[in-house]
Design a protein around this motif. Structure first.
Motif, PDB file in Angstrom:
ATOM      1  N   VAL A 126       0.845  -1.207   0.000  1.00 10.42           N
ATOM      2  CA  VAL A 126       0.000   0.000   0.000  1.00 10.42           C
ATOM      3  C   VAL A 126       0.878   1.254   0.000  1.00 10.42           C
ATOM      4  O   VAL A 126       0.609   2.223  -0.725  1.00 10.42           O
ATOM      5  CB  VAL A 126      -0.955  -0.006   1.204  1.00 10.42           C
ATOM      6  N   ASP A 129       2.553   1.574  -3.448  1.00 10.44           N
ATOM      7  CA  ASP A 129       1.576   1.951  -4.481  1.00 10.44           C
ATOM      8  C   ASP A 129       1.091   3.388  -4.306  1.00 10.44           C
ATOM      9  O   ASP A 129       0.801   4.072  -5.298  1.00 10.44           O
ATOM     10  CB  ASP A 129       0.394   0.987  -4.454  1.00 10.44           C
ATOM     11  N   SER A 130       0.998   3.844  -3.060  1.00  9.56           N
ATOM     12  CA  SER A 130       0.593   5.241  -2.846  1.00  9.56           C
ATOM     13  C   SER A 130       1.664   6.189  -3.372  1.00  9.56           C
ATOM     14  O   SER A 130       1.351   7.267  -3.896  1.00  9.56           O
ATOM     15  CB  SER A 130       0.322   5.512  -1.362  1.00  9.56           C
ATOM     16  N   ALA A 133       1.094   6.405  -7.013  1.00 12.13           N
ATOM     17  CA  ALA A 133      -0.081   7.245  -7.283  1.00 12.13           C
ATOM     18  C   ALA A 133       0.317   8.720  -7.243  1.00 12.13           C
ATOM     19  O   ALA A 133      -0.153   9.529  -8.058  1.00 12.13           O
ATOM     20  CB  ALA A 133      -1.181   6.956  -6.259  1.00 12.13           C
ATOM     21  N   ALA A 150      -3.318  12.529  -4.139  1.00 10.22           N
ATOM     22  CA  ALA A 150      -3.256  11.200  -4.751  1.00 10.22           C
ATOM     23  C   ALA A 150      -2.720  10.170  -3.766  1.00 10.22           C
ATOM     24  O   ALA A 150      -3.220   9.034  -3.692  1.00 10.22           O
ATOM     25  CB  ALA A 150      -2.388  11.245  -6.004  1.00 10.22           C
ATOM     26  N   SER A 153      -5.462   9.738  -0.935  1.00  7.92           N
ATOM     27  CA  SER A 153      -6.673   9.095  -1.458  1.00  7.92           C
ATOM     28  C   SER A 153      -6.445   7.614  -1.708  1.00  7.92           C
ATOM     29  O   SER A 153      -7.311   6.778  -1.407  1.00  7.92           O
ATOM     30  CB  SER A 153      -7.116   9.783  -2.748  1.00  7.92           C
ATOM     31  N   TYR A 154      -5.265   7.283  -2.245  1.00  4.44           N
ATOM     32  CA  TYR A 154      -4.985   5.872  -2.501  1.00  4.44           C
ATOM     33  C   TYR A 154      -4.995   5.080  -1.192  1.00  4.44           C
ATOM     34  O   TYR A 154      -5.620   4.011  -1.096  1.00  4.44           O
ATOM     35  CB  TYR A 154      -3.638   5.695  -3.194  1.00  4.44           C
ATOM     36  N   ARG A 157      -8.459   4.561   0.376  1.00  2.00           N
ATOM     37  CA  ARG A 157      -9.355   3.655  -0.363  1.00  2.00           C
ATOM     38  C   ARG A 157      -9.095   2.185  -0.052  1.00  2.00           C
ATOM     39  O   ARG A 157      -9.911   1.328  -0.400  1.00  2.00           O
ATOM     40  CB  ARG A 157      -9.202   3.861  -1.880  1.00  2.00           C
ATOM     41  N   GLN A 158      -7.984   1.877   0.586  1.00  2.00           N
ATOM     42  CA  GLN A 158      -7.609   0.478   0.780  1.00  2.00           C
ATOM     43  C   GLN A 158      -8.360  -0.148   1.948  1.00  2.00           C
ATOM     44  O   GLN A 158      -8.605   0.509   2.963  1.00  2.00           O
ATOM     45  CB  GLN A 158      -6.103   0.360   1.016  1.00  2.00           C
ATOM     46  N   LEU A 267      -0.263   2.707 -14.906  1.00  2.00           N
ATOM     47  CA  LEU A 267      -1.200   3.751 -14.481  1.00  2.00           C
ATOM     48  C   LEU A 267      -1.666   4.617 -15.644  1.00  2.00           C
ATOM     49  O   LEU A 267      -2.342   5.627 -15.438  1.00  2.00           O
ATOM     50  CB  LEU A 267      -0.533   4.621 -13.415  1.00  2.00           C
TER      51      LEU A 267
END
Length: 277
Positions: A126, A129-130, A133, A150, A153-154, A157-158, A267
């Motif tokens: 996570v 990946d953030s 993003a 970004a 928010s990423y 959302r997890q 992406l």
């Protein structure tokens, strides 16, 4: 003042970024039960020296390593030394280098041995990946807060881990980079509306994006060594970082071997051409 680089200066930063990538690769390959954080530091130091670069960590406000080695509930700035890694540990390794006066800075999270809980593996994924993003928002015309939004928010959302949450560390964030390792502006990993939208991103601007996420609190404290930062509640944390330049053609991930091409393509983003070919 925000520093805007020429294409030749970005090229030098790319050279520094590749040295950092090589040093982190060597450290990741060496991470195993029984190795000390000091030995990892020596591995990174050799890579930097072999590439005729210099460390931007060593001597920085008195810091004694070329890497930061932060284990388990240590978030950032762990001092490498005698600590021996054990099976089941998690370590974040942060490293930087200078080539002809231009800086690179990046960090990775590594797992020591095997058998790690799924929530720890997921925490690192996570966090990484953030970061990507956020990197996807590094383009001409966007603003600094687009990166922060970004990232946050990423993470938000997890799905939450079964026994915890994701705490976005509040006291530390990303930063401008170039002729110095830490430069304006400071980059939050969450949106603070009191700060406004932040500067507009323009070609020649470079920034280090580095989310730090725990399995609990976003609050931290610094140990008596005046460097090592830990979570207040003892939950483990992950740290990932890349240095990125804004170009006319898109983002260039200076500290990724491929310039970020593969991850950005996932992406839907086209990375800038690599100035080193």
């Amino acid at each position: 003042m925000v520093e805007i680089k020429t294409p030749e200066q970005i090229r030098k930063m790319r050279e520094a970024g590749l040295v950092v990538a090589e040093a982190l690769k060597a450290c990741r390959e060496a991470v195993a039960p029984g190795i000390s954080t000091g030995e990892l530091n020596s591995i990174a130091a050799k890579v930097i020296a072999d590439h005729r670069a210099t460390s931007n960590f060593l001597g920085y406000h008195g810091f004694t390593g070329v890497i930061c080695a932060s284990v388990n509930d240590e978030v950032v700035h762990g001092i490498p030394g005698e600590r021996v890694l054990a099976d089941g540990d998690m370590i974040s390794i942060d490293c930087g280098a200078i080539v002809d006066g231009w800086h690179g800075d990046a960090a990775v999270t590594c797992f020591v041995g095997s058998g790690h809980a799924e929530e720890l593996l997921r925490l690192s994924q996570v966090t990484e990946d953030s970061m990507w993003a956020g990197i996807a928002q590094v383009k001409k015309g966007n603003r600094l807060s687009d990166i922060s939004r970004a990232i946050e928010s990423y993470i938000r959302r997890q799905p939450l881990p079964p026994k915890g949450k994701y705490g976005i560390i509040e006291d530390f964030g990303g930063h401008g980079i170039g002729s110095a390792m830490h430069m304006d502006p400071h980059l939050l990993n969450y949106v603070d509306r009191r700060r406004g939208r932040g500067m507009k991103l323009v070609p020649g601007f470079a920034i280090a994006i580095e989310p730090m996420v725990s399995l609990g609190t976003p609050k931290t404290h610094t140990l008596a060594d005046e460097w090592t930062v830990k979570t207040n509640d003892g939950t483990w944390s992950s740290h990932w970082e890349h240095s990125i330049a804004v170009t006319e053609e898109g983002p260039l991930v200076l500290t990724a071997f491929d310039g970020g091409r593969a991850k950005l393509a996932e992406l839907g983003i086209t990375a800038a051409p690599d100035p080193l070919g």
